[in-house]
Design a protein around this motif. Structure first.
Motif, short mmCIF file in Angstrom:
data_model
loop_
_atom_site.label_atom_id
_atom_site.label_comp_id
_atom_site.label_asym_id
_atom_site.label_seq_id
_atom_site.Cartn_x
_atom_site.Cartn_y
_atom_site.Cartn_z
N THR A 53 -33.11 -21.98 11.96
CA THR A 53 -33.74 -20.69 12.20
C THR A 53 -35.26 -20.81 12.21
OG1 THR A 53 -33.84 -18.39 11.51
CG2 THR A 53 -33.74 -20.00 9.73
N VAL A 75 -32.30 -15.49 12.26
CA VAL A 75 -31.67 -15.27 10.94
C VAL A 75 -30.57 -14.21 11.08
CG1 VAL A 75 -32.02 -14.33 8.61
CG2 VAL A 75 -33.68 -15.95 9.56
N GLN A 76 -30.89 -13.11 11.74
CA GLN A 76 -29.90 -12.04 11.89
C GLN A 76 -28.69 -12.51 12.69
OE1 GLN A 76 -32.37 -8.99 13.64
NE2 GLN A 76 -32.72 -7.98 11.67
N LEU A 130 -28.11 -21.74 6.46
CA LEU A 130 -29.30 -21.49 7.28
C LEU A 130 -30.26 -22.61 6.97
CD1 LEU A 130 -28.63 -18.16 6.28
CD2 LEU A 130 -30.11 -18.05 8.25
N ILE A 183 -40.07 -17.01 6.12
CA ILE A 183 -38.70 -17.51 6.31
C ILE A 183 -37.85 -17.14 5.10
CG2 ILE A 183 -37.30 -19.64 6.33
CD1 ILE A 183 -38.31 -19.22 9.07
N VAL A 210 -34.60 -14.62 4.89
CA VAL A 210 -33.30 -15.11 4.43
C VAL A 210 -32.83 -14.35 3.19
CG1 VAL A 210 -32.07 -17.15 3.55
CG2 VAL A 210 -33.61 -17.38 5.50
N MET A 213 -29.52 -21.89 1.63
CA MET A 213 -30.82 -22.02 2.31
C MET A 213 -31.29 -23.45 2.16
SD MET A 213 -32.97 -20.76 4.19
CE MET A 213 -34.40 -21.59 4.87
#
Ligand code: G3H
Ligand code: ZN
Length: 284
Positions: free
Chosen positions: A25, A31-32, A47, A62, A66, A79
């Motif tokens: 991302t 992200v969405q 992600l 970022i 998230v 993450m």
């Protein structure tokens, strides 16, 4: 739901023989797209942000995006830092709340890669964070990390066994014939090598450069022990195609929301398809 570690997700994936998608991302729409796709597929998801993504968006942006996604989603989310090559930046990610980091020492000689990876593992594990490392050199370019065709080299199974035993990493990225970026021809994966590595190593294995790898080859690699599959290029391609097509068809529109909306949907579609291919749908 909650942030979880890479180790938690990969332990279940390894046991049940599926793979978790790790999607790169760089901004809010990506992200969405990743999180909405994972929620719709009921899939745990990773992600990941590369060094280039952190430079582009800023680590706080970022992480803020998230965190917002994690609050709104009822699925387990990791993450992860992708291809971190700088010790200090890896430490910063730990402080900012990443639940997993990749330390990529693959360009170093074996001994140095082991020593540098061990140092990261010591600190990360003390903080409850997982670590992925790389052995062998995956060709192509992933943001800051470029490996020429001539430089690329496949993972040696005996070295993988020693590397995992001495570093105690939670996941190992293996070079078995994939490359980062868009492929010119069809990649040929070295499945015999993957099986040999799997025989010697219990650590969950990671497939990088998976965009453009034929579906059958991805499935086979999961059967042979891959439990994390990285996708970046396919998302970039879907985004760009979505934007281009919309602008071509609607040349007078200048509202970024209208232009980026279809691009987000195009990314979601490809991410959902990958999740189903990896078999991580309906796992939460
Ligand atoms: O680390 C990220 C990946 O290995 C992505 O590779 O751009 O070929 O999908 P890809
Ligand atoms: Zn990669």
């Amino acid at each position: 739901m909650a942030f979880v570690t890479l180790k938690e997700l990969l332990t279940d994936a390894q046991r049940k023989r599926y793979a978790i998608g790790a999607f790169n991302t760089n901004n809010m729409e990506i992200v969405q797209a990743i999180v909405e796709a994972a929620v719709e597929e009921r899939a745990p998801v990773i992600l990941q942000a590369s060094q280039g993504a952190l430079r582009y968006a800023g680590i706080d942006y970022i992480m803020g995006l998230v965190r917002a996604a994690e609050k709104s989603a009822d699925i387990p989310i990791v993450m992860h830092l992708d291809h971190g090559t700088d010790f200090n930046q890896v430490m910063l990610c730990l402080r900012k709340g990443f639940t997993s980091v990749m330390f990529d020492g693959s360009k170093k000689p074996l001994e140095e890669n082991i020593a540098a990876t061990r140092k990261v593992v010591e600190v990360a594990h003390a903080m409850g964070v997982s670590v992925e490392a790389e052995l062998g050199k995956i060709g192509g370019t992933e943001d800051d990390v470029t490996v020429s065709e001539h430089e690329a080299s496949l993972t040696i199974p005996a070295e993988a066994e020693r590397f995992c035993a001495e570093t105690k990493v939670d996941a190992l990225a293996v070079a078995i014939g994939t490359a980062h970026g868009a492929y010119k021809g069809e990649p040929k994966l070295d499945f015999a090598r993957l099986r040999e590595i799997r025989k010697l190593v219990d650590t969950p294995l990671v497939l990088h450069g998976a965009s453009g790898v034929p579906e059958e080859a991805v499935k086979r690699s999961i059967d042979y022990g891959i439990c994390k599959v990285n996708i970046d290029t396919n998302i970039r391609q879907a985004f760009t195609k979505g934007v281009k097509e919309f602008i071509m068809e609607n040349p007078s529109v200048f509202d970024p929301r209208k232009i980026l909306g279809p691009a987000k949907e195009a990314m979601k579609e490809i991410i959902r398809a990958k999740i189903r291919l990896f078999g991580s749908n309906n796992k939460c």
